[in-house]
Design an enzyme around this catalytic site. Structure first.
Site, mmCIF file in Angstrom:
data_model
loop_
_atom_site.group_PDB
_atom_site.id
_atom_site.type_symbol
_atom_site.label_atom_id
_atom_site.label_comp_id
_atom_site.label_asym_id
_atom_site.label_seq_id
_atom_site.Cartn_x
_atom_site.Cartn_y
_atom_site.Cartn_z
ATOM 1 N N ASP A 253 35.130 43.950 42.660
ATOM 2 C CA ASP A 253 36.594 43.576 42.079
ATOM 3 C C ASP A 253 36.412 43.187 40.676
ATOM 4 O OD1 ASP A 253 39.246 41.555 42.781
ATOM 5 O OD2 ASP A 253 39.341 43.494 41.989
ATOM 6 N N LYS B 159 36.376 48.019 36.105
ATOM 7 C CA LYS B 159 36.253 49.338 37.124
ATOM 8 C C LYS B 159 35.222 50.245 36.700
ATOM 9 C CE LYS B 159 39.512 46.859 38.560
ATOM 10 N NZ LYS B 159 38.718 45.719 39.782
ATOM 11 N N ASP C 176 38.097 47.151 45.373
ATOM 12 C CA ASP C 176 39.355 47.296 45.230
ATOM 13 C C ASP C 176 39.715 47.965 44.052
ATOM 14 O OD1 ASP C 176 41.397 44.514 43.689
ATOM 15 O OD2 ASP C 176 41.879 45.936 45.418
ATOM 16 N N ASN C 177 40.975 48.313 44.101
ATOM 17 C CA ASN C 177 41.596 49.066 42.923
ATOM 18 C C ASN C 177 41.138 50.375 42.898
ATOM 19 O OD1 ASN C 177 40.968 45.864 41.418
ATOM 20 N ND2 ASN C 177 43.035 46.567 41.875
ATOM 21 N N GLU D 33 48.481 44.332 44.151
ATOM 22 C CA GLU D 33 48.984 43.035 44.467
ATOM 23 C C GLU D 33 50.153 42.737 43.736
ATOM 24 O OE1 GLU D 33 45.990 43.694 43.278
ATOM 25 O OE2 GLU D 33 45.565 42.892 41.448
HETATM 26 O O1 LIG Z 1 40.972 44.989 35.474
HETATM 27 C C1 LIG Z 1 41.015 44.196 36.688
HETATM 28 N N1 LIG Z 1 39.936 43.699 37.238
HETATM 29 C C2 LIG Z 1 39.002 43.265 36.296
HETATM 30 C C3 LIG Z 1 38.096 42.136 36.615
HETATM 31 C C4 LIG Z 1 37.289 41.531 36.024
HETATM 32 C C5 LIG Z 1 36.895 40.273 36.221
HETATM 33 O O2 LIG Z 1 35.487 40.417 36.729
HETATM 34 C C6 LIG Z 1 34.751 39.441 35.762
HETATM 35 N N2 LIG Z 1 33.421 40.106 35.794
HETATM 36 C C7 LIG Z 1 33.018 41.109 35.011
HETATM 37 N N3 LIG Z 1 31.640 41.495 35.052
HETATM 38 C C8 LIG Z 1 31.326 40.436 36.287
HETATM 39 C C9 LIG Z 1 29.988 40.562 36.751
HETATM 40 F F1 LIG Z 1 30.062 41.039 38.067
HETATM 41 F F2 LIG Z 1 29.032 41.330 36.246
HETATM 42 F F3 LIG Z 1 29.227 39.202 36.729
HETATM 43 C C10 LIG Z 1 32.275 39.985 36.576
HETATM 44 C C11 LIG Z 1 35.544 39.428 34.444
HETATM 45 O O3 LIG Z 1 34.865 38.443 33.784
HETATM 46 C C12 LIG Z 1 36.689 39.021 35.286
HETATM 47 O O4 LIG Z 1 37.115 37.990 35.695
HETATM 48 C C13 LIG Z 1 42.239 44.410 37.626
HETATM 49 C C14 LIG Z 1 43.363 45.056 36.989
HETATM 50 C C15 LIG Z 1 44.547 45.129 37.794
HETATM 51 N N4 LIG Z 1 45.623 45.839 37.158
HETATM 52 O O5 LIG Z 1 46.710 45.844 37.794
HETATM 53 O O6 LIG Z 1 45.557 45.917 35.928
HETATM 54 C C16 LIG Z 1 44.490 44.827 39.202
HETATM 55 C C17 LIG Z 1 43.322 44.162 39.574
HETATM 56 O O7 LIG Z 1 43.315 43.973 40.996
HETATM 57 C C18 LIG Z 1 42.196 44.351 38.996
HETATM 58 O O8 LIG Z 1 41.027 43.755 39.504
HETATM 59 MG MG LIG Z 2 41.127 43.724 41.762
#
Ligand SMILES: O=C(NC/C=C/[C@H]1O[C@@H](n2cnc(C(F)(F)F)c2)[C@H](O)[C@@H]1O)c1cc([N+](=O)[O-])cc(O)c1O
Ligand SMILES: [Mg+2]
Length: 214
Positions: A141, A144, A169-170, A199
């Site tokens: 999650d 992407k 997810d997504n 969501e």
């Molecule tokens: O962009 C979305 N999610 C991106 C989510 C990103 C999250 O994952 C973390 N991360 C990055 N790398 C790592 C790791 F693993 F490397 F440590 C962790 C980022 O800091 C952030 O907290 C999103 C967007 C929508 N939307 O509707 O736009 C809906 C959704 O459910 C979504 O999840």
């Molecule tokens: Mg998500």
């Protein structure tokens, strides 16, 4: 000074959830994000699908990529058997600070290990540093465009057991087209799409469950 959305989500948890009650933490976040401000938690509708997959897999070890505020971290961990562990990776230190407090409010510190850093850096270290043999369930999650490269990295590092499950997810919104194409066409995965909604909205989205065949 202006608060951030994650800080306001933590406030909603501290105001409306009962300490030590993970499901009340999940409910408080969903009520806040549905009524006050949208946030990118997996949410209550896709969350029920997540719950059913977690219960079916009944995992001893779980990897989550993308903690954000800890909503799905708490949701998953609340369903794990007594000695099961969840490792969640978070890149953004500001999100990690909030997630640690949400996890603490739920009383799930003993089941959850939040590790800060990038997936490319952390995944190769999970075996040696955290004594992980292989994961029974991986919840994707995070960014992407990292779903596919990180899935390949998890495979390369031998972190997925035969029969282990990837749940992403997504896969529709925002979408992970390369990932979807890969898991649906690879003979090493058995994939299934769970249609749902983004969501807190009526927009189509869904979860893709992929069983690793080894
Ligand atoms: O962009 C979305 N999610 C991106 C989510 C990103 C999250 O994952 C973390 N991360 C990055 N790398 C790592 C790791 F693993 F490397 F440590 C962790 C980022 O800091 C952030 O907290 C999103 C967007 C929508 N939307 O509707 O736009 C809906 C959704 O459910 C979504 O999840
Ligand atoms: Mg998500």
């Amino acid at each position: 000074t202006q608060s951030t959305r994650p800080q306001r989500i933590l406030g909603a948890v501290q105001q409306n959830a009962t300490r030590g009650d993970p499901r009340s933490v999940v409910r408080a976040i969903d009520q806040y994000c549905r009524s006050q401000e949208w946030a990118m938690n997996v949410g209550d509708e896709k969350g029920c699908i997540l719950d059913s997959v977690v219960s079916e897999v009944n995992p001893s070890t779980v990897l989550e990529l993308g903690t954000y505020c800890g909503y799905s971290t708490v949701r998953i961990a609340s369903l794990l058997p007594p000695h099961a562990k969840l490792i969640t990776l978070e890149f953004n230190p500001k999100f990690a600070v909030i997630a640690r407090q949400v996890i603490a409010w739920a009383g799930l510190e003993d089941k959850i290990q939040l590790v800060e850093g990038s997936s490319g850096d952390l995944i190769p270290k999970l075996k040696e540093q955290f004594g992980v043999k292989a994961f029974d369930l991986v919840f994707l999650d995070h960014w992407k465009d990292r779903y596919l490269p990180d899935t390949k990295l998890i495979e390369e590092c031998g972190l997925l057991r035969k029969g282990g499950v990837l749940l992403a997810d997504n896969v529709i919104c925002p979408g992970a087209p390369e990932y979807l194409e890969f898991v649906r066409s690879s003979p090493r995965y058995e994939s299934q799409y769970f249609k749902s909604h983004l969501e807190y909205t009526k927009v189509e989205d869904g979860l893709e469950k992929s069983v690793f065949l080894g």
